[in-house]
Design an enzyme around this catalytic site. Sequence first.
Site, PDB file in Angstrom:
ATOM      1  CG  HIS A 100     -13.064  10.297 -17.716  1.00 23.68           C
ATOM      2  ND1 HIS A 100     -11.713  10.053 -17.548  1.00 23.68           N
ATOM      3  CD2 HIS A 100     -13.461   9.484 -18.733  1.00 23.68           C
ATOM      4  CE1 HIS A 100     -11.312   9.159 -18.416  1.00 23.68           C
ATOM      5  NE2 HIS A 100     -12.353   8.781 -19.142  1.00 23.68           N
ATOM      6  CG  HIS A 252     -11.901   5.266 -16.298  1.00 19.06           C
ATOM      7  ND1 HIS A 252     -13.269   5.336 -16.459  1.00 19.06           N
ATOM      8  CD2 HIS A 252     -11.376   5.513 -17.520  1.00 19.06           C
ATOM      9  CE1 HIS A 252     -13.557   5.621 -17.711  1.00 19.06           C
ATOM     10  NE2 HIS A 252     -12.413   5.737 -18.386  1.00 19.06           N
ATOM     11  NE  ARG A 267     -14.329   4.095 -24.771  1.00 21.95           N
ATOM     12  CZ  ARG A 267     -14.705   5.380 -24.684  1.00 21.95           C
ATOM     13  NH1 ARG A 267     -14.168   6.151 -23.756  1.00 21.95           N
ATOM     14  NH2 ARG A 267     -15.574   5.887 -25.542  1.00 21.95           N
TER      15      ARG A 267
END
Length: 299
Positions: A100, A252, A267
């Site tokens: 995605h 990724h 993240r």
Amino acid sequence: MTTSTGFDIRRIGGRIGAEILGVDLGAELDPAVVTEINSALLEHKALVFRDQQLDDAGQLRFASLFGELTTAHPTVPSVDGQPQILPVDGDEGIRANHWHTDVTFVRTPPKASTLRSIVVPPYGGNTLIANAGAAYRDLPEPLRGLADKLWAVHTNAYDYAAPRSEKAAEHRKRFVSRKYRTAHPVVRVHPETGERGLFVGGFAQSIIGLDPSDSRDLLRIFQSHVTRPENIVRVAWRPGDLVLFDNRITQHYAPDDYGDLPRLLHRVTVAGDVPAGVDGILSYVIEGDDAAHYTPAAG
């Protein structure tokens, strides 16, 4: 290669990926260094900074050098007290075991993402990153011409596999608590380089104007070019590493290959613009909202 500002760039993949050596992300970076890191990002698409040992504040500070930050996610809760940090916790059912591009189901997906390793398993738990620009260039000319004309619907409410645990089921419920459907060009023109890349991935569920069977077949063909082995770099995490990747022209994948072992990354994403196709037409919302609460730079 050694840059004019003194740090080294070491390629780690034939078509994507480089390690940046000689930069301490915990220090205040000179604007010239930031400019050269951004140039390296545009060229290599994924940059690995080893053994940085940043805390949350350090990751936020570094990510903000590349633009305004988003909140953690349109639907999933952030780290407690850190509204711009998403915990990627394997123990909580957050296992991105599919290819995605981050958050393409909204109109303004992030420009770039940073991932920082906090807990990594002794084996497995790598992150794979693919070059969607190389994939586009590899398409046979008839397929390239077709892709240039197509648009796809991206959504966070597609047919997921059944959750394997109660925690995973709860995460899934939060993930789809607000439904988004957005139309994006299958070929996105990179706003800084002009490079064309296949803008598909796991959230792309159908091609506008085609029936479900033809949509699936075409998306499978385009996706198979993105994830060819020569287009991929594999990042084997060590505690304290940070990876910066260009979310506009990569995909990724984090293989779920580490069993019940703990894995925790944080993240932070940089706000992006509205994708444009080869004809300059911009992406548009089909269902949901502009996710302005998520992407401050929405335009």
